[in-house]
Design a protein around this motif. Structure first.
Motif, mmCIF file in Angstrom:
data_model
loop_
_atom_site.group_PDB
_atom_site.id
_atom_site.type_symbol
_atom_site.label_atom_id
_atom_site.label_comp_id
_atom_site.label_asym_id
_atom_site.label_seq_id
_atom_site.Cartn_x
_atom_site.Cartn_y
_atom_site.Cartn_z
ATOM 1 N N GLY A 173 32.428 -14.325 -11.017
ATOM 2 C CA GLY A 173 31.563 -13.157 -10.922
ATOM 3 C C GLY A 173 30.090 -13.525 -10.950
ATOM 4 O O GLY A 173 29.700 -14.613 -11.359
ATOM 5 N N GLY A 174 29.248 -12.600 -10.504
ATOM 6 C CA GLY A 174 27.816 -12.820 -10.512
ATOM 7 C C GLY A 174 27.293 -13.290 -9.173
ATOM 8 O O GLY A 174 28.050 -13.599 -8.245
ATOM 9 N N ALA A 175 25.968 -13.340 -9.086
ATOM 10 C CA ALA A 175 25.339 -13.806 -7.857
ATOM 11 C C ALA A 175 25.682 -15.269 -7.615
ATOM 12 O O ALA A 175 25.732 -16.067 -8.545
ATOM 13 C CB ALA A 175 23.826 -13.633 -7.968
ATOM 14 N N TYR A 198 16.302 -20.115 -16.208
ATOM 15 C CA TYR A 198 15.356 -20.571 -15.185
ATOM 16 C C TYR A 198 16.043 -21.331 -14.056
ATOM 17 O O TYR A 198 15.781 -21.063 -12.876
ATOM 18 C CB TYR A 198 14.294 -21.453 -15.840
ATOM 19 C CG TYR A 198 13.359 -22.116 -14.864
ATOM 20 C CD1 TYR A 198 12.392 -21.378 -14.181
ATOM 21 C CD2 TYR A 198 13.441 -23.489 -14.614
ATOM 22 C CE1 TYR A 198 11.532 -21.980 -13.280
ATOM 23 C CE2 TYR A 198 12.589 -24.102 -13.707
ATOM 24 C CZ TYR A 198 11.639 -23.352 -13.043
ATOM 25 O OH TYR A 198 10.797 -23.951 -12.143
ATOM 26 N N ASP A 199 16.918 -22.276 -14.398
ATOM 27 C CA ASP A 199 17.573 -23.076 -13.362
ATOM 28 C C ASP A 199 18.406 -22.214 -12.421
ATOM 29 O O ASP A 199 18.429 -22.439 -11.202
ATOM 30 C CB ASP A 199 18.446 -24.150 -13.996
ATOM 31 C CG ASP A 199 17.628 -25.244 -14.676
ATOM 32 O OD1 ASP A 199 16.437 -25.366 -14.363
ATOM 33 O OD2 ASP A 199 18.194 -25.961 -15.528
ATOM 34 N N GLU A 200 19.109 -21.212 -12.985
ATOM 35 C CA GLU A 200 19.908 -20.309 -12.150
ATOM 36 C C GLU A 200 19.009 -19.484 -11.234
ATOM 37 O O GLU A 200 19.326 -19.278 -10.058
ATOM 38 C CB GLU A 200 20.731 -19.387 -13.038
ATOM 39 C CG GLU A 200 21.816 -20.096 -13.826
ATOM 40 C CD GLU A 200 22.360 -19.254 -14.957
ATOM 41 O OE1 GLU A 200 23.584 -19.262 -15.144
ATOM 42 O OE2 GLU A 200 21.564 -18.591 -15.650
ATOM 43 N N ALA A 201 17.881 -19.015 -11.765
ATOM 44 C CA ALA A 201 16.957 -18.236 -10.950
ATOM 45 C C ALA A 201 16.402 -19.066 -9.807
ATOM 46 O O ALA A 201 16.337 -18.605 -8.649
ATOM 47 C CB ALA A 201 15.820 -17.697 -11.819
ATOM 48 N N ILE A 220 14.375 -16.303 -18.763
ATOM 49 C CA ILE A 220 14.149 -17.037 -17.518
ATOM 50 C C ILE A 220 12.722 -17.601 -17.496
ATOM 51 O O ILE A 220 12.502 -18.776 -17.200
ATOM 52 C CB ILE A 220 14.379 -16.135 -16.298
ATOM 53 C CG1 ILE A 220 15.875 -15.793 -16.172
ATOM 54 C CG2 ILE A 220 13.873 -16.795 -15.020
ATOM 55 C CD1 ILE A 220 16.169 -14.734 -15.130
ATOM 56 N N LEU A 221 11.755 -16.768 -17.846
ATOM 57 C CA LEU A 221 10.359 -17.205 -17.808
ATOM 58 C C LEU A 221 10.024 -18.183 -18.924
ATOM 59 O O LEU A 221 9.203 -19.094 -18.729
ATOM 60 C CB LEU A 221 9.439 -15.990 -17.851
ATOM 61 C CG LEU A 221 9.468 -15.114 -16.607
ATOM 62 C CD1 LEU A 221 8.576 -13.896 -16.788
ATOM 63 C CD2 LEU A 221 9.033 -15.900 -15.372
ATOM 64 N N GLU A 222 10.653 -18.017 -20.064
ATOM 65 C CA GLU A 222 10.408 -18.961 -21.158
ATOM 66 C C GLU A 222 10.886 -20.353 -20.784
ATOM 67 O O GLU A 222 10.393 -21.362 -21.294
ATOM 68 C CB GLU A 222 11.099 -18.495 -22.436
ATOM 69 C CG GLU A 222 10.462 -17.259 -23.080
ATOM 70 C CD GLU A 222 9.089 -17.521 -23.657
ATOM 71 O OE1 GLU A 222 8.755 -18.692 -23.905
ATOM 72 O OE2 GLU A 222 8.348 -16.551 -23.860
ATOM 73 N N GLY A 223 11.862 -20.430 -19.874
ATOM 74 C CA GLY A 223 12.351 -21.734 -19.424
ATOM 75 C C GLY A 223 11.551 -22.312 -18.282
ATOM 76 O O GLY A 223 11.785 -23.460 -17.888
ATOM 77 N N ALA A 224 10.615 -21.542 -17.736
ATOM 78 C CA ALA A 224 9.825 -21.998 -16.608
ATOM 79 C C ALA A 224 8.607 -22.811 -17.076
ATOM 80 O O ALA A 224 8.067 -22.553 -18.149
ATOM 81 C CB ALA A 224 9.346 -20.803 -15.790
#
Length: 226
Positions: A173-175, A198-201, A220-224
């Motif tokens: 499931g999921g994108a 982040y890596d998934e994005a 997500i942004l905290e991992g960027a």
């Protein structure tokens, strides 16, 4: 991609069945702090527009299963736009698509896009579709003059994942990169469903996505990189 480049591509989302105005305000505060958009329930749009007029507001139409009548979706979209929504994410009627009623699906979407002057993204629910059906759903979105196609509401992904677990199958499931690549041949893509870091994005963006929908926008942004 650094944090400032990625933030405007994220629709920071809160759409659960228990979502309160307090939840919406938290997401709006986070969106404003980090420079993201916010995707919120239709009932909260007017309050959100008053609370955070500087945040791009996305709301959902025919959510989560897409089984509303065409007239109801059109009316819901018009009301959301007038309340202050900047973009609409509408769920297709998956049952009609699977029944081969592509003309009905296309007409329903076209009614909505013609009724509002703001971008409409079409949620096709990839977890429920074959590749052939994904192509047809994207073709309907193009014909209806939609602005984008979106992978998922997240709700169908959960149902499919639970069935796969129960059957001892790998959860899919999921994108996915494959779905984003397929859909990006037609329209800009919003990858939504299971994008938690982040890596998934970045993987979705590298596959061709131009927007990310996620309740984990801050993570997500905290991992960027800054």
């Amino acid at each position: 991609m650094d944090r400032s480049e990625l933030a405007p591509l994220i629709d920071h989302t809160v759409l659960g069945p228990e979502t309160s105005i307090a939840d919406v305000r938290r997401v709006l505060d986070e969106a404003r702090e980090y420079g993201m958009n916010a995707c919120i329930p239709p009932y909260a749009v007017e309050a959100a527009a008053d609370y955070a007029p500087d945040v791009t507001l996305v709301t959902v139409i025919g959510f989560p299963h897409g089984q509303h009548s065409a007239a109801a979706k059109r009316r819901e979209g018009v009301l959301a736009w007038k309340a202050g929504a900047d973009e609409l994410d509408v769920v297709i009627n998956v049952g009609r698509l699977k029944a081969g009623e592509d003309d009905v699906v296309r007409a329903e979407l076209a009614e909505l896009t013609a009724a509002v002057p703001i971008p409409v993204k079409v949620i096709i629910e990839t977890a429920l579709l074959t590749d052939e059906e994904k192509h047809r759903a994207c073709e309907a979105a193009v014909a209806a003059d939609a602005a984008m196609v979106k992978t998922s509401t997240g709700f169908a992904d959960s149902v499919v994942s639970e069935k796969q677990r129960a059957n001892g199958e790998a959860v899919s499931g999921g994108a996915t990169v494959a779905d984003v690549e397929l859909m990006s041949d037609y329209l800009p893509v919003k990858a939504s469903g299971g994008v938690g870091g982040y890596d998934e994005a970045v993987a979705m963006l590298e596959a061709g996505a131009e927007r990310i929908g996620a309740s984990s926008g801050v993570a997500i942004l905290e991992g960027a990189p800054e």
